[in-house]
Every structure is written in C-alpha cells, then in structure tokens.
Design a protein around this motif. Structure first.
Motif, PDB file in Angstrom:
ATOM      1  N   LEU A 554       0.739  -1.174   0.129  1.00 37.84           N
ATOM      2  CA  LEU A 554      -0.054   0.133  -0.107  1.00 37.84           C
ATOM      3  C   LEU A 554       0.809   1.281  -0.208  1.00 37.84           C
ATOM      4  O   LEU A 554       0.567   2.412  -0.304  1.00 37.84           O
ATOM      5  CB  LEU A 554      -0.740  -0.102   1.120  1.00 37.84           C
ATOM      6  CG  LEU A 554      -1.981  -1.027   1.257  1.00 37.84           C
ATOM      7  CD1 LEU A 554      -2.664  -0.954   2.787  1.00 37.84           C
ATOM      8  CD2 LEU A 554      -3.043  -0.922   0.034  1.00 37.84           C
ATOM      9  N   ASN A 555       2.255   1.132   0.389  1.00 33.48           N
ATOM     10  CA  ASN A 555       3.113   2.342   0.589  1.00 33.48           C
ATOM     11  C   ASN A 555       3.884   2.743  -0.721  1.00 33.48           C
ATOM     12  O   ASN A 555       4.824   3.284  -0.574  1.00 33.48           O
ATOM     13  CB  ASN A 555       3.931   2.035   1.749  1.00 33.48           C
ATOM     14  CG  ASN A 555       3.230   1.710   2.952  1.00 33.48           C
ATOM     15  OD1 ASN A 555       3.322   0.916   3.714  1.00 33.48           O
ATOM     16  ND2 ASN A 555       2.077   2.560   3.318  1.00 33.48           N
ATOM     17  N   ARG A 556       3.352   1.880  -1.582  1.00 31.53           N
ATOM     18  CA  ARG A 556       4.182   2.278  -3.108  1.00 31.53           C
ATOM     19  C   ARG A 556       4.430   3.745  -3.505  1.00 31.53           C
ATOM     20  O   ARG A 556       5.306   4.483  -3.810  1.00 31.53           O
ATOM     21  CB  ARG A 556       3.535   1.541  -4.562  1.00 31.53           C
ATOM     22  CG  ARG A 556       3.578   0.088  -4.206  1.00 31.53           C
ATOM     23  CD  ARG A 556       2.893  -0.578  -5.328  1.00 31.53           C
ATOM     24  NE  ARG A 556       3.897  -0.522  -6.396  1.00 31.53           N
ATOM     25  CZ  ARG A 556       4.644  -1.663  -6.761  1.00 31.53           C
ATOM     26  NH1 ARG A 556       4.972  -2.498  -5.830  1.00 31.53           N
ATOM     27  NH2 ARG A 556       5.385  -1.687  -7.919  1.00 31.53           N
ATOM     28  N   PRO A 557       3.201   4.699  -3.185  1.00 33.05           N
ATOM     29  CA  PRO A 557       3.519   6.038  -3.658  1.00 33.05           C
ATOM     30  C   PRO A 557       4.379   6.723  -2.951  1.00 33.05           C
ATOM     31  O   PRO A 557       4.764   7.773  -3.574  1.00 33.05           O
ATOM     32  CB  PRO A 557       1.744   6.588  -3.380  1.00 33.05           C
ATOM     33  CG  PRO A 557       1.146   5.185  -3.054  1.00 33.05           C
ATOM     34  CD  PRO A 557       1.850   4.227  -2.776  1.00 33.05           C
ATOM     35  N   VAL A 558       4.959   6.365  -1.806  1.00 37.78           N
ATOM     36  CA  VAL A 558       5.647   7.146  -0.840  1.00 37.78           C
ATOM     37  C   VAL A 558       7.209   6.480  -1.132  1.00 37.78           C
ATOM     38  O   VAL A 558       8.218   7.312  -0.701  1.00 37.78           O
ATOM     39  CB  VAL A 558       5.413   7.109   0.512  1.00 37.78           C
ATOM     40  CG1 VAL A 558       5.789   5.801   1.345  1.00 37.78           C
ATOM     41  CG2 VAL A 558       6.018   8.522   1.159  1.00 37.78           C
ATOM     42  N   ALA A 559       7.405   5.427  -2.096  1.00 38.01           N
ATOM     43  CA  ALA A 559       8.629   4.918  -2.258  1.00 38.01           C
ATOM     44  C   ALA A 559       9.610   5.548  -2.660  1.00 38.01           C
ATOM     45  O   ALA A 559      10.928   5.757  -1.940  1.00 38.01           O
ATOM     46  CB  ALA A 559       8.570   3.697  -3.086  1.00 38.01           C
TER      47      ALA A 559
END
Ligand SMILES: Nc1ncnc2c1ncn2[C@@H]1O[C@H](COP(=O)(O)OP(=O)(O)OP(=O)(O)O)[C@@H](O)[C@H]1O
Length: 698
Positions: A554-559
């Motif tokens: 779920l955290n891909r956008p902040v990678a």
C-alpha cells in the motif's frame, strides 16, 4: 475552572504533620540534617518524589514526581495565594498576593532554582512574618534516586535544560553532534550568528533563566535565528527535529518583551487579553509544551504566558485570559473562538510565531490562520515581527508563508526537510497481515520508550487493544480520545509507564519526549514530510535514536520520496525499495524536495545566500568580528543555488571559486581554512531587493 485555590492535586500528596510527611519520609541525608541551623527550607523524598518544604511557616509542599509537579498546599504564607491558570497537572501555577504582584510557579522550576524562586516570592510579598528566610541552595546531585544532576533530579519537564537526562556537560557534548551541519542564511543584511548566549546580551532575567535551565550553549538554529529575531527581522527557519527551535523563537521574543516591560509600565487590560506575542501551534499538546517552555524562561520576570487550546474547559482559559498576558500560545480553532467571545484582542501583537509553520499554512489550517492574521486587527506585515519554524518547508508553502512576512531571512540548518544523522532508519518489507507479528518482535528487540505511528484513529485504537492483549502495556493518543485522556496518555508515556505509545500524526510534530528511543511506522504516512516529523520524535538533542518502518504494498506511492530521503541521510536503502521506487515513478507524497529540487532551499531564487560551516579553526580574516571569534566560516556555493549568483547587488567571492553542484545539485562547500571576503553592496542594492519582495508579496 474557577481560579483553583490550591486545589488538591490529582495525585495524592503526602500528609503534612508538624513538618514531616506521613509515611516516613526518606530524608535526603535527613531533611532536618541538611542543616540543622537552616530550617527555612528542606528537601527530602517521599516514595521517590522530591518534596521541597518551607519550614516554620508550614506553608507549601512541592512534590515533584519526576514528570510534573504537584503542589499540595496546606495554607500559604499570609497574604499569598496560589492560583492555577489552567489545568493543574500542566503546572499552570502562579503565586500572588491578590493585588499587584504575582509570579509564575511552574513545573519547569528546577530543584536548583527552587530556593531562589521561593526567596523571590517571599521577598516580593514583603517577607514572612518579618522573618528573613534562609535557603539551603540546590539539592546535591544524585539526591533523587536515579538522577545524576540537580536538573535531572527535577526530572522530566522539570527545569533541567537538557531534558534527555544526564549532566549539562553531557548535553553540551551531545550538542556537538550538530556542529558540522552546514547552515545557509539568505535574505538581505542578515545578522551574524553567535557562538555563545553571552554574546546576545539578552535581558538579564532571561539570561539567568537560560543558565538555570542549564543551556550551556546555543544549538546551531539558535545561533543563527536568535540574532535575527533580536534584530526584529522576519524569519523563516528550518532545522532538524529536536535541535532546539523552540528556544530559537522564544528567546528573542521574550528578550524584547522583557526589555519593553522594563522601559514602560505594563498596561495589561483586565477582562480581555491583549498579548504582545502570539504563538500558533497545530496541536494542543505542542501548544502546552511551548507554553511550559515559555514559563521556564519567564520565571521571575514581569512576563505572563497563557495557553489556550481546544478540547479543554473554556472557562479556565477565559479566567486566565481575563487576567491578561503578554505571550499567548494557542491552537487556531480555540483562538478564533475566544476572539469571537471578545476575550482576546490582537491589536497589540508585536511578534507572531508560527511553530510547525508548514503545517500551520497547509490547506487544513490556512483559512483560520488567514483570519487570525489578516482580519482580526493584528498589526500588518512590517509593523509586527513574524517568525516561522519547522523541520520541513515545502516550496509552495514557503511561497505562501512569504505573504505574511517582509524582507525576511531564511535560515536552513542542514537540508530543508532532511532527517538527522542521529536517527538510524530501517525499512522492512511486510505484507499487511504480517505486521502485527513483526511489531511484537520489534518492540521486544528495542527496549526503551517507543512510539508506534498509524494513519487513523481506528487503527490506533485497534493496535493499542492488540498490544494490550499481547501483554505489552501501551497507551494511545489520537483525535477520538478526550483531551484529558490524551494528556494522561502522554504524561504516562513521558514517565515511561507504559513505554509504548500508539499514535496518529497528532503526536508527530514537535513533541519532546526525553529518551524516546524508537519510532516505529506501523503504517507509513503518505506525505514524506510527516515521515520526517514522526521519526524526529527520537534522536533528539544530540542523542541517538532508531526509526523502523513497515513498508507494505500500500505504501508504493511514498517509495520514491523515501529512497531520496534515505540516500540524502546516508542511510541504508534496500534494493527492493529502490526497485519499487523506480517502478512507481514520481512520489505520490506532496512536498519532499528531493535532490532534484534541493537547489531552491529558500524558494526566492535571487536571495542573497550565505553558507556557513561551523569550524574549530577560529578567526577568518576579512569577515565580521562575530564569525571570527565564533569560528564560523561563511561559504560560497557553486551553481547549485544559481539564483543568488545572479543577484546584481550582493555576492561572496573567494580566491578560488568552489565547484558548484550543478543545477539542483548539492552546494559546493569551500575547503576549511580558505579566506573569505565580502563584497560591498552597491548603493541602491537594498531598494532593488525591496522591490522584488514587494513583487511576490502580491
Ligand atoms: N541550547 C540548548 N541546550 C540544551 N538543551 C537544549 C537547548 N536548546 C533546546 N534544548 C532542549 O532540547 C530539546 C529539543 O528542543 P525543541 O523541542 O525546541 O526541538 P525542536 O527543534 O523544536 O524539535 P521539533 O522539530 O520536533 O519541534 C528540548 O528538551 C529542549 O529543552
């Protein structure tokens, strides 16, 4: 709350009987034996609490339990009363003779300062029954179990300047961790930094209070920001979490108010507060913390501070405001409410401070801030001083913030939005359904106070419950809890019982919990700036800390932002995270000005920039006195900040131009020991800049 006439504290106080506390006080070498001939004051412990007691008059018992201070008042000195200006657990005390004299008495009073404070109280009130009290001085170091110094003995929020425990000398050594952080100051005619508090010529009472707080030397942000504040310049300052920003804005403001009160009699109106300084904070807990910090530094001065925030009883706050104040610390919503009720007037504001300024000005708070600053009679830009502080300052927020300031100085200690090297960061890949197991392992592996961050109030509730069921004592702080519960949770966590706090972002900014060893991002935030603030709850004031984040799909956008941040901070960055970042393209998070955009720390492209690298080398010929004495070295960047070189009015040069980092790259740092000179600004230069500022202020 009515003016709490020495209300019994929430925690039970020792019963005073003829000068002794029931329950066999374990004297510090024996209360009576401290000095048989000096009976005015004694200090002893009762069940681990510090008790300060004035003998003979049987007047006051102060009980410090290492976190707050609880006063059990039997009967105070003739003619004196103790009043609470707010919630008693927050230490909002003042002692007054009910007429024209009162003095703050606060849980930030260090044990070392107590005798002096009592002395002043009593003397100003005309003495006790004609008796001249004698005081025994500071408690001996180590007199409270587990403490190493008087300040630490006072514990927690009590006056020790260095609240992470340890001696002031240790604190000073820890502070050296910040010394080699490069500093940039931009804006015209920037006042020079200082090395020592003594150089600032602060108001004597403030200086005394700084000494009592055992602040041995200013932190980098304080070295640069305080001179700017004292010069009454507007300031936007960005410095790493836990590096002393609160003092950086409090000291110049308090100095100016103290000096003004010396020069002119105080005309505090009754029935409505007309503060000279307004400090806005995004959260209630941070507002309280700033107020407490202010109280430490206004002791024995004529300055009064009041705090107002939502969720707390309105009546108490109105009572406090009715008595007037010089410094008002507030959260925006409650402030607007109190303005509407006619309890606060902003027409006398000389200093406006936005702590966590980027948060204050983001979309959530902007309407309220605009209303307070622009439509409630506050003196306009130019007639008031505006100071803004944060560890993060996205460009678009800088642009917005500049509307509230004029000719401001921008100070960046380290990179804007960077994390401190004191925090060891690690990222673990983890499927959502495996997180709980991993959390238990992480908590078990790292002893010490731990904050576990989640994204929502519900998640906080569920996780707290899960930890409880897993026999890990934990508490929580989030928006669904009452203010009282929030305060209680934070106070218990500060004491270390329990040692785990589950929190939403309400605890992400500004909170200073000594010895918080570990921050766990159980759920990563979407905004990388929140990540910076969250992990900044550890690794404060020169101490080491650990930050662990659980990264799920779920955290891909902040990678991408995360990778940039980790690389900037020279932290290990797992290959899998780099791969995800490459796949996911641009960061979804708003705001992190990664390497590519770092060139514009100060978003004003043509601001005059000075760069400093703290140096032990000493005097640098050709530069101002202060730097030479302080060992500062102004530096010139290369092309990284391109804009400043384009300024026709101002530039630095050296014998051998440093290499630039290229467009958007890192600024080049001049090798230590090179000689710098400052080129004179041609006549008319300032006017040119003013024209520019006026331009973007529209
Ligand atoms: N010059 C100093 N000497 C010793 N201790 C200091 C000094 N300045 C500040 N401190 C202590 O350092 C701690 C951190 O300071 P502060 O809370 O102001 O940091 P901050 O930069 O505002 O952090 P954040 O970014 O999280 O808001 C506090 O406990 C404070 O009392």
């Amino acid at each position: 709350m009515a003016e709490a006439q020495a209300a019994a504290p929430e925690e039970s106080a020792p019963q005073e009987l003829n000068g002794h506390a029931e329950g066999a006080p374990e004297a510090l070498g024996g209360a009576d034996s401290l000095d048989a001939g000096m009976q005015a004051l004694s200090v002893y412990t009762v069940e681990g609490d510090t008790v300060v007691r004035l003998h003979q008059t049987n007047v006051v018992t102060v009980r410090a339990d290492g976190e707050g201070i609880n006063m059990a008042l039997k009967a105070f000195a003739p003619g004196l009363q103790v009043m609470a200006d707010g919630h008693v657990a927050e230490g909002n005390w003042r002692v007054t003779n009910g007429r024209d004299w009162s003095v703050h008495f606060f849980d930030g009073v260090s044990a070392a300062a107590m005798p002096g404070l009592f002395e002043q109280m009593i003397m100003q009130a005309g003495g006790f029954d004609g008796m001249t009290p004698q005081f025994m001085g500071a408690m001996p170091p180590g007199s409270v179990p587990g403490s190493a110094s008087p300040s630490a003995a006072a514990g927690g929020a009590m006056g020790g300047g260095y609240m992470g425990g340890g001696s002031p000398e240790e604190a000073a050594t820890n502070l050296e961790a910040y010394d080699d952080i490069p500093v940039e100051a931009s804006g015209e005619d920037c006042p020079n930094p200082v090395e020592q508090f003594a150089e600032l010529q602060l108001h004597p009472q403030l200086m005394h209070n700084i000494e009592v707080a055992r602040y041995m030397r200013p932190t980098p942000v304080q070295r640069h920001a305080i001179p700017v504040g004292i010069a009454r310049r507007d300031l936007m300052a960005c410095a790493q979490t836990g590096s002393g920003k609160t003092g950086a804005f409090l000291f110049p403001v308090l100095h100016q108010i103290m000096a003004a009160l010396d020069a002119a009699p105080d005309m505090r109106p009754r029935g409505c507060a007309e503060p000279r300084c307004l400090i806005l904070s995004p959260t209630r807990e941070l507002a309280t913390q700033i107020h407490k910090e202010a109280l430490r530094f206004i002791q024995r001065s004529k300055v009064f501070s009041v705090v107002v925030y939502g969720g707390a009883e309105m009546k108490t706050q109105i009572n406090a405001l009715d008595r007037g104040c010089h410094v008002l610390v507030a959260t925006p919503g409650r402030l607007v409410d109190l303005i509407e009720r006619g309890k606060v007037r902003l027409t006398s504001i000389a200093h406006l401070v936005l702590d966590e300024a980027d948060r204050m000005l983001d979309m959530g708070f902007e309407p309220q801030i605009r209303r307070v600053v622009e439509r409630e009679g506050m003196p306009p830009v130019g007639q008031r001083q505006t100071l803004m502080f944060s560890a993060t300052f996205p460009k678009e927020i800088q642009r917005l913030a500049s509307e509230f300031m004029t000719r401001y100085i921008f100070v960046a200690v380290g990179r804007v939005g960077s994390t401190t090297a004191l925090i060891t960061q690690s990222i673990h890949y983890c499927e959502e359904n495996d997180k709980r197991r991993l959390l238990i392992e992480l908590i078990a592996a790292n002893a010490g106070r731990t904050i576990v961050f989640v994204e929502t109030k519900k998640a906080a509730e569920h996780l707290e419950e899960f930890l409880y069921r897993s026999q890990i004592p934990a508490t929580s702080i989030h928006g669904d809890r009452s203010q009282r519960e929030r305060e209680y949770a934070l106070a218990s966590f500060r004491r270390g019982h329990p040692a785990v706090l589950v929190a939403t972002d309400v605890a992400a900014r500004g909170l200073d919990v000594p010895d918080c060893m570990h921050v766990i991002n159980y759920e990563l935030p979407r905004d990388i700036n929140s990540y910076v603030h969250r992990i900044g709850r550890t690794g404060r004031m020169g101490k080491q800390g650990v930050a662990t984040s659980l990264f799920s799909p779920l955290n891909r956008p902040v990678a991408r932002d995360l990778v940039t941040l980790l690389q900037e901070a020279n932290q290990a960055c797992p290959d899998w995270l780099v791969a995800i970042a490459e796949q996911s393209g641009h960061g979804g998070g708003r705001g992190y000005q990664g390497r590519g955009k770092f060139g514009g720390r100060d978003y004003r492209s043509n601001a005059q920039v000075r760069r400093y690298q703290h140096s032990a080398v000493g005097a640098m010929p050709g530069y101002s006195q202060g730097y030479q004495q302080g060992g500062y070295m102004p530096q010139q960047g290369g092309g990284a900040y391109g804009g400043y070189q384009a300024s026709p009015h101002y530039q630095y040069y050296n014998q051998q131009p440093a290499q630039g980092g290229g467009e958007g790259g890192s600024p080049a740092m001049m090798p230590m020991g090179m000689v710098w000179q400052q080129q004179q600004m041609p006549p008319g230069g300032t006017a040119g800049h003013e024209g520019h500022y006026a331009g973007y202020a529209q």
